[in-house]
Design a protein around this motif. Structure first.
Motif, PDB file in Angstrom:
ATOM      1  N   UNK A 176      -3.931   5.268 -11.877  1.00 15.53           N
ATOM      2  CA  UNK A 176      -3.657   4.850 -10.505  1.00 15.53           C
ATOM      3  C   UNK A 176      -4.854   5.057  -9.574  1.00 15.53           C
ATOM      4  N   UNK A 177      -5.539   6.180  -9.679  1.00 17.10           N
ATOM      5  CA  UNK A 177      -6.676   6.445  -8.794  1.00 17.10           C
ATOM      6  C   UNK A 177      -7.790   5.428  -9.007  1.00 17.10           C
ATOM      7  N   UNK A 206      -8.999  -6.645  -8.362  1.00 16.54           N
ATOM      8  CA  UNK A 206      -8.157  -5.548  -7.908  1.00 16.54           C
ATOM      9  C   UNK A 206      -6.707  -5.968  -7.796  1.00 16.54           C
ATOM     10  N   UNK A 207      -6.476  -7.103  -7.166  1.00 18.08           N
ATOM     11  CA  UNK A 207      -5.112  -7.606  -7.020  1.00 18.08           C
ATOM     12  C   UNK A 207      -4.802  -8.490  -8.219  1.00 18.08           C
ATOM     13  N   UNK A 262      -0.833  12.807 -19.728  1.00  8.91           N
ATOM     14  CA  UNK A 262      -2.151  12.967 -20.342  1.00  8.91           C
ATOM     15  C   UNK A 262      -3.192  12.369 -19.389  1.00  8.91           C
ATOM     16  N   UNK A 263      -4.232  13.118 -19.028  1.00  6.03           N
ATOM     17  CA  UNK A 263      -5.260  12.595 -18.120  1.00  6.03           C
ATOM     18  C   UNK A 263      -5.861  11.269 -18.581  1.00  6.03           C
ATOM     19  N   UNK A 264      -5.900  11.043 -19.881  1.00  4.85           N
ATOM     20  CA  UNK A 264      -6.435   9.785 -20.391  1.00  4.85           C
ATOM     21  C   UNK A 264      -5.530   8.601 -20.066  1.00  4.85           C
ATOM     22  N   UNK A 292       0.826  -1.213   0.000  1.00  8.63           N
ATOM     23  CA  UNK A 292       0.000   0.000   0.000  1.00  8.63           C
ATOM     24  C   UNK A 292       0.860   1.263   0.000  1.00  8.63           C
ATOM     25  N   UNK A 293       2.033   1.196   0.600  1.00 10.82           N
ATOM     26  CA  UNK A 293       2.950   2.342   0.573  1.00 10.82           C
ATOM     27  C   UNK A 293       3.412   2.595  -0.853  1.00 10.82           C
ATOM     28  N   UNK A 294       3.758   1.535  -1.549  1.00 11.08           N
ATOM     29  CA  UNK A 294       4.198   1.628  -2.948  1.00 11.08           C
ATOM     30  C   UNK A 294       3.071   2.178  -3.810  1.00 11.08           C
ATOM     31  N   UNK A 295       1.859   1.689  -3.594  1.00 10.54           N
ATOM     32  CA  UNK A 295       0.723   2.142  -4.385  1.00 10.54           C
ATOM     33  C   UNK A 295       0.402   3.616  -4.105  1.00 10.54           C
ATOM     34  N   UNK A 296       0.495   4.023  -2.843  1.00 13.94           N
ATOM     35  CA  UNK A 296       0.252   5.435  -2.508  1.00 13.94           C
ATOM     36  C   UNK A 296       1.318   6.333  -3.139  1.00 13.94           C
ATOM     37  N   UNK A 297       2.561   5.869  -3.160  1.00 14.30           N
ATOM     38  CA  UNK A 297       3.622   6.636  -3.813  1.00 14.30           C
ATOM     39  C   UNK A 297       3.331   6.784  -5.309  1.00 14.30           C
ATOM     40  N   UNK A 298       2.828   5.725  -5.933  1.00 10.03           N
ATOM     41  CA  UNK A 298       2.451   5.790  -7.347  1.00 10.03           C
ATOM     42  C   UNK A 298       1.315   6.762  -7.580  1.00 10.03           C
TER      43      UNK A 298
END
Length: 130
Positions: free
Chosen positions: A32-33, A88-89, A26-28, A6-12
């Motif tokens: 990650x969100x 998700x995973x 580019x927003x497209x 989760x730390x890695x994912x939050x950093x991404x």
């Protein structure tokens, strides 16, 4: 200490947000969100909090107790995955989670190779307190 996925994912997420704000992404192309919504990260952290609490009790645990801890964290992570549409995973996320579990167990004195080897049950030496 092993780094939580989760730390890695939050950093991404933070990196992607910075790139979007700077106009270098580019927003497209931002994903990650969508891949890692806060409720998923919070649920995953709750599972890992419980796992870490259980790890502290493994000092004199036998193999069955260690396998029980691993089984509970895996089943709880599977439940989080299912609660988020069951996809998700993916492979990369599962590899990070497995690596985290292995490293955490090793940091708490569990010899993963010996634990999973066929043959006689492995037990860790009892710490010498005197």
């Amino acid at each position: 200490m092993a780094e939580r996925p989760t730390t890695i994912w939050r950093e991404g997420l933070a990196e992607e947000a910075e790139e979007l704000a700077a106009g270098t992404l580019d927003p497209e192309c931002a994903c990650m969100a969508e891949l890692f919504p806060e409720d998923l990260l919070t649920a995953t952290d709750a599972v890992l909090d419980t796992f870490e609490t259980e790890l502290r009790c493994l000092a004199e645990a036998d193999d069955a107790q260690i396998f029980g801890v691993v089984e509970r964290v895996v089943l709880a992570l599977n439940a989080v995955n299912e609660a988020h549409n069951g996809s998700t995973y993916e492979t990369d996320e599962r590899e990070l989670l497995c690596d985290y579990i292995d490293r955490s167990l090793t940091e708490h004195g569990v010899d993963i190779v010996a634990l999973t080897a066929p043959g006689p049950t492995w037990t860790r030496p009892v710490p010498d307190h005197g």
